[in-house]
Motif scaffolding. Structure first.
Motif, PDB file in Angstrom:
ATOM      1  N   ASN A 225       0.802  -1.217   0.132  1.00 30.88           N
ATOM      2  CA  ASN A 225       0.145   0.099  -0.015  1.00 30.88           C
ATOM      3  C   ASN A 225       0.864   1.328   0.031  1.00 30.88           C
ATOM      4  OD1 ASN A 225      -1.880   2.197   0.653  1.00 30.88           O
ATOM      5  ND2 ASN A 225      -3.305   0.635   1.503  1.00 30.88           N
ATOM      6  N   LYS A 226       1.257   1.753  -1.253  1.00 31.79           N
ATOM      7  CA  LYS A 226       2.257   2.773  -1.378  1.00 31.79           C
ATOM      8  C   LYS A 226       1.544   4.086  -0.828  1.00 31.79           C
ATOM      9  CE  LYS A 226       4.288   0.566  -5.110  1.00 31.79           C
ATOM     10  NZ  LYS A 226       5.385  -0.055  -4.737  1.00 31.79           N
ATOM     11  N   GLN A 232       2.287   7.897   5.986  1.00 36.19           N
ATOM     12  CA  GLN A 232       2.941   7.791   7.331  1.00 36.19           C
ATOM     13  C   GLN A 232       4.250   8.401   7.477  1.00 36.19           C
ATOM     14  OE1 GLN A 232       1.990   4.292   9.354  1.00 36.19           O
ATOM     15  NE2 GLN A 232       2.921   5.682  10.895  1.00 36.19           N
ATOM     16  N   TYR A 233       5.028   8.348   6.353  1.00 36.77           N
ATOM     17  CA  TYR A 233       6.210   9.036   6.269  1.00 36.77           C
ATOM     18  C   TYR A 233       5.982  10.499   6.389  1.00 36.77           C
ATOM     19  CZ  TYR A 233      10.206  11.253   3.897  1.00 36.77           C
ATOM     20  OH  TYR A 233      11.235  12.378   3.614  1.00 36.77           O
ATOM     21  N   SER A 234       5.071  11.123   5.479  1.00 34.66           N
ATOM     22  CA  SER A 234       4.838  12.650   5.766  1.00 34.66           C
ATOM     23  C   SER A 234       4.502  12.849   7.081  1.00 34.66           C
ATOM     24  CB  SER A 234       3.661  12.933   4.558  1.00 34.66           C
ATOM     25  OG  SER A 234       3.374  14.313   4.948  1.00 34.66           O
ATOM     26  N   LEU A 235       3.674  12.184   7.691  1.00 32.11           N
ATOM     27  CA  LEU A 235       3.004  12.764   9.159  1.00 32.11           C
ATOM     28  C   LEU A 235       4.359  12.377  10.389  1.00 32.11           C
ATOM     29  CD1 LEU A 235      -0.423  11.111   9.248  1.00 32.11           C
ATOM     30  CD2 LEU A 235      -0.010  13.377   8.876  1.00 32.11           C
ATOM     31  N   ASN A 237       7.874  11.796   9.798  1.00 29.75           N
ATOM     32  CA  ASN A 237       9.196  12.266   9.542  1.00 29.75           C
ATOM     33  C   ASN A 237       9.144  13.910   9.061  1.00 29.75           C
ATOM     34  OD1 ASN A 237       8.991   9.027   8.820  1.00 29.75           O
ATOM     35  ND2 ASN A 237      11.093   9.463   8.734  1.00 29.75           N
ATOM     36  N   LEU A 238       8.187  14.135   7.950  1.00 27.51           N
ATOM     37  CA  LEU A 238       8.180  15.516   7.760  1.00 27.51           C
ATOM     38  C   LEU A 238       7.432  16.144   8.601  1.00 27.51           C
ATOM     39  CD1 LEU A 238       8.076  15.137   3.974  1.00 27.51           C
ATOM     40  CD2 LEU A 238       9.959  15.256   5.397  1.00 27.51           C
ATOM     41  N   ASN A 239       6.525  15.782   9.651  1.00 25.56           N
ATOM     42  CA  ASN A 239       5.571  16.393  10.217  1.00 25.56           C
ATOM     43  C   ASN A 239       4.583  17.603   9.568  1.00 25.56           C
ATOM     44  OD1 ASN A 239       5.797  16.026  13.245  1.00 25.56           O
ATOM     45  ND2 ASN A 239       7.900  15.782  12.586  1.00 25.56           N
ATOM     46  N   VAL A 240       4.296  16.998   8.277  1.00 29.67           N
ATOM     47  CA  VAL A 240       3.156  17.766   7.421  1.00 29.67           C
ATOM     48  C   VAL A 240       2.367  16.975   6.928  1.00 29.67           C
ATOM     49  CG1 VAL A 240       4.916  19.261   6.918  1.00 29.67           C
ATOM     50  CG2 VAL A 240       4.820  17.502   5.416  1.00 29.67           C
ATOM     51  N   TYR A 241       1.015  17.455   6.745  1.00 31.53           N
ATOM     52  CA  TYR A 241       0.063  16.728   6.168  1.00 31.53           C
ATOM     53  C   TYR A 241      -0.359  17.288   4.901  1.00 31.53           C
ATOM     54  CZ  TYR A 241      -4.744  15.089   5.256  1.00 31.53           C
ATOM     55  OH  TYR A 241      -5.865  14.557   4.499  1.00 31.53           O
ATOM     56  N   LEU A 242      -0.347  16.786   3.871  1.00 33.20           N
ATOM     57  CA  LEU A 242      -0.318  17.318   2.416  1.00 33.20           C
ATOM     58  C   LEU A 242      -1.514  16.602   1.541  1.00 33.20           C
ATOM     59  CD1 LEU A 242       3.243  17.606   1.782  1.00 33.20           C
ATOM     60  CD2 LEU A 242       1.754  19.568   2.557  1.00 33.20           C
ATOM     61  N   GLU A 243      -2.799  17.069   1.913  1.00 32.23           N
ATOM     62  CA  GLU A 243      -3.809  16.210   1.376  1.00 32.23           C
ATOM     63  C   GLU A 243      -3.903  16.111  -0.369  1.00 32.23           C
ATOM     64  OE1 GLU A 243      -8.389  15.469   2.873  1.00 32.23           O
ATOM     65  OE2 GLU A 243      -8.050  17.433   1.994  1.00 32.23           O
ATOM     66  N   LEU A 244      -3.778  17.442  -0.690  1.00 35.35           N
ATOM     67  CA  LEU A 244      -3.798  17.481  -2.234  1.00 35.35           C
ATOM     68  C   LEU A 244      -2.652  16.785  -2.589  1.00 35.35           C
ATOM     69  CD1 LEU A 244      -4.613  18.774  -4.843  1.00 35.35           C
ATOM     70  CD2 LEU A 244      -3.150  20.568  -4.323  1.00 35.35           C
ATOM     71  N   VAL A 351      -6.061   4.040  11.611  1.00 36.06           N
ATOM     72  CA  VAL A 351      -4.989   4.604  12.638  1.00 36.06           C
ATOM     73  C   VAL A 351      -4.356   5.807  11.944  1.00 36.06           C
ATOM     74  CG1 VAL A 351      -2.711   4.172  13.291  1.00 36.06           C
ATOM     75  CG2 VAL A 351      -4.512   2.161  13.440  1.00 36.06           C
ATOM     76  N   LEU A 352      -4.102   5.932  10.674  1.00 33.24           N
ATOM     77  CA  LEU A 352      -3.428   6.883   9.886  1.00 33.24           C
ATOM     78  C   LEU A 352      -4.386   8.148   9.945  1.00 33.24           C
ATOM     79  CD1 LEU A 352      -1.676   5.602   6.783  1.00 33.24           C
ATOM     80  CD2 LEU A 352      -0.448   6.590   8.865  1.00 33.24           C
ATOM     81  N   LEU A 353      -5.735   8.015   9.949  1.00 35.90           N
ATOM     82  CA  LEU A 353      -6.641   9.015   9.617  1.00 35.90           C
ATOM     83  C   LEU A 353      -6.745   9.565  10.985  1.00 35.90           C
ATOM     84  CD1 LEU A 353      -9.386   7.226   7.326  1.00 35.90           C
ATOM     85  CD2 LEU A 353      -7.813   9.035   6.864  1.00 35.90           C
ATOM     86  N   ASP A 354      -6.821   8.880  12.006  1.00 38.83           N
ATOM     87  CA  ASP A 354      -6.753   9.638  13.391  1.00 38.83           C
ATOM     88  C   ASP A 354      -5.449  10.207  13.615  1.00 38.83           C
ATOM     89  OD1 ASP A 354      -9.182   8.497  14.334  1.00 38.83           O
ATOM     90  OD2 ASP A 354      -8.386   6.765  15.353  1.00 38.83           O
ATOM     91  N   LYS A 355      -4.221   9.663  13.246  1.00 44.00           N
ATOM     92  CA  LYS A 355      -3.244  10.620  13.422  1.00 44.00           C
ATOM     93  C   LYS A 355      -3.284  11.885  12.641  1.00 44.00           C
ATOM     94  CE  LYS A 355       1.056   8.869  12.635  1.00 44.00           C
ATOM     95  NZ  LYS A 355       1.689   8.970  14.084  1.00 44.00           N
ATOM     96  N   ILE A 356      -3.892  12.079  11.693  1.00 37.75           N
ATOM     97  CA  ILE A 356      -4.174  13.216  10.911  1.00 37.75           C
ATOM     98  C   ILE A 356      -4.811  14.426  11.727  1.00 37.75           C
ATOM     99  CG2 ILE A 356      -5.119  14.589   8.951  1.00 37.75           C
ATOM    100  CD1 ILE A 356      -4.693  11.999   7.521  1.00 37.75           C
ATOM    101  N   GLN A 357      -5.834  13.824  12.575  1.00 41.43           N
ATOM    102  CA  GLN A 357      -6.609  14.847  13.296  1.00 41.43           C
ATOM    103  C   GLN A 357      -5.943  14.978  14.409  1.00 41.43           C
ATOM    104  OE1 GLN A 357      -9.226  16.515  12.326  1.00 41.43           O
ATOM    105  NE2 GLN A 357      -9.468  15.636  10.259  1.00 41.43           N
TER     106      GLN A 357
END
Length: 392
Positions: A225-226, A232-235, A237-244, A351-357
Motif C-alpha cells: 500500500n504505497k 505515514q512518512y509525511s506525518l 518524518n516530515l511532520n506535515v499533512y499534504l492532502e492534495l 490509525v492514519l486517519l486518526d493521526k491526521i486529526q
C-alpha cells in the motif's frame, strides 16, 4: 481552527443548495468575525464568463478551480442582499513565458510562433489582468544565479514591467527607458530573488522531500500500500499533512492517465532522475502558490482577488482539472481548501486517519525541528545511488 468554524464549514459544505449555505453562514457569523468562504460549485452564481479559464494558441490561463461557479460568503457583509462584488484578476506567468516576453520585447531570437504569442499577449491585455511574477521568482531562486544569469534576469524583470504598463503596445513593442520609480521597483524585484534564495522555502522543501520519497516508494515492489506508506512518512518524518499532494501521489502510484503529463518523466529511473523529480515538484508547487495568493490577496480586503497562472505546459492543465477546489476559507489564522477528492477517498486506514486529526498540534510543534534540506539531500543521494547502479 476552532470548533464553531469547523462545524459551520462542514454544514455549509454538505448543504444541498446555495440558499441553505448562505442561511447557515449568516446564522453563524456576523460583522465582528473576519471570515470569507469562497464556494466554487454553485449553479446560482452570476459570475460572468469573463472569469473563466482560457486557452489561446496553446497558452493556458487558469485558476485552481472554475471561478464562474463562485459565490462569496463574507462575515463583514453578512445578511446583505444587494452587495455588488468588485473582482480583480491577477495573472502569474511561468518562467518560459517571461523568457519569451523578454526576447520578444528585445527583438531577440525567439523559437516560437510569434503571431500566436502576440495574439495571446493581446488577449490577456484585453481581459485586464493584473500581472505578477512572484511564483517564477520563487522557482528561479531555487537554482544558482551566476553573473550572466543575473544580467538576463535583470532584463526579464524590466521587460515584465514594460509589458505591465497600461500603455504598452503589444503588436509594436518598443524598448524604452523605464521611469525612475519603475527602475526602483525592478531593483526591489531583483533583490527579492536573493532574499528568497537565502530564506528556507519550507513549503517547497517539504514538497521536494515528499515527491522524492514517493518516487522511491513507487519503485519499491515490496511496498503493497504505497499511499499509506507515503502518508505515514509525511506525518511522522516530515511532520506535515499534504492532502492534495497525497491524493496526486495516489494517482501517480497507479500510473493514472488523468495525470499522465505531470508524472510521465518520473515513472522510472533516467539519467537525471532527481532533476526531473524536482521539476515536477515545482509544477505542483505552483498550485499551492495560487492557493497562498488567494489567502494573502483576500485577507482583510473588501475587493475580491482571483489568482490565475499562465503556461504552455499541459501538466499544469492536468493539475488544475484533476482535483478542483470546491470551497476555500480565509480566516484570521490562515486558510484552507476543500477539494472534490479528499483523504478518505484514498485511505481507509483508521490509525492514519486518526493521526491526521489527533496529532495536528504535535506536528505543529515538531516541524521547526525538521531539517528539510538535510532530508532532501539524503533522499537525493539514495536516488542517485540507485540510478548509478541501474545505468552502470
Amino acid at each position: 481552527m476552532d470548533e464553531r468554524l469547523y462545524k459551520t464549514i462542514q454544514s455549509i459544505y454538505y448543504s444541498e443548495n446555495t440558499i441553505e449555505k448562505v442561511k447557515i453562514f449568516n446564522g453563524a457569523f456576523n460583522h465582528l468575525d473576519n471570515i470569507k468562504v469562497f464556494l466554487f460549485d454553485e449553479k446560482r452564481s452570476n459570475i460572468s464568463e469573463e472569469f473563466k479559464n482560457m486557452e489561446v494558441n496553446g497558452y493556458q490561463i487558469f485558476g485552481p478551480t472554475d471561478y464562474t461557479k463562485m459565490w462569496v460568503l463574507d462575515s463583514k457583509h453578512a445578511n446583505e442582499h444587494d452587495r455588488v462584488l468588485k473582482i480583480s484578476k491577477t495573472l502569474n506567468f511561468d518562467l518560459n513565458i517571461l523568457t519569451y516576453l523578454n526576447k520578444y520585447i528585445n527583438n531577440l531570437n525567439l523559437n516560437i510562433n510569434i503571431p500566436e504569442f502576440v495574439e495571446y499577449l493581446e488577449c490577456i491585455k484585453k481581459h485586464k489582468f493584473n500581472y505578477n511574477m512572484s511564483t517564477a521568482l520563487m522557482e528561479r531562486s531555487s537554482t544558482s544565479l551566476d553573473e550572466d544569469a543575473q544580467k538576463i534576469w535583470g532584463e526579464i524583470i524590466e521587460s515584465f514591467l514594460q509589458f505591465a504598463d497600461n500603455d504598452f503596445n503589444v503588436s509594436q513593442p518598443v524598448k524604452i527607458r523605464l521611469p525612475e520609480n519603475e527602475y526602483k521597483r525592478a531593483q526591489e524585484i531583483f533583490d527579492s530573488l536573493f532574499k528568497l534564495k537565502q530564506q528556507s522555502i519550507i513549503q517547497y522543501q517539504a514538497l521536494c522531500c515528499f515527491l522524492l520519497k514517493a518516487f522511491l516508494i513507487k519503485q519499491d515492489k515490496s511496498i503493497k500500500n504505497k499511499t499509506e506508506s507515503l502518508l505515514q512518512y509525511s506525518l511522522d518524518n516530515l511532520n506535515v499533512y499534504l492532502e492534495l499532494e497525497t491524493y496526486l501521489m495516489s494517482l501517480y502510484f497507479e500510473s493514472n492517465k488523468a495525470i499522465k503529463k505531470t508524472f510521465e518523466k518520473i515513472e522510472g529511473y533516467s539519467k537525471n532522475t532527481v532533476e526531473r523529480i524536482l521539476n515536477t515538484a515545482w509544477d505542483i508547487a505552483h498550485v499551492r502558490f495560487m492557493e497562498s495568493a488567494l489567502e494573502i490577496d483576500n485577507k482583510n480586503k473588501d475587493e475580491i482577488y482571483l489568482s490565475y497562472f499562465s503556461s504552455r505546459d499541459n501538466a499544469f492543465t492536468e493539475l488544475e482539472r484533476v482535483n478542483p477546489i470546491k470551497m476555500f476559507v480565509v480566516y484570521d489564522h490562515g486558510s484552507f481548501s476543500i477539494r472534490e477528492k479528499g483523504i478518505t477517498d484514498i485511505c481507509t486506514n483508521e490509525v492514519l486517519l486518526d493521526k491526521i486529526q489527533k496529532e495536528a498540534q504535535k506536528r505543529k510543534e515538531n516541524i521547526s525541528r525538521v531539517n528539510f534540506a538535510e532530508e532532501k539531500q539524503k533522499l537525493e543521494t539514495q536516488i542517485n545511488r540507485n540510478q548509478d547502479q541501474k545505468f552502470q
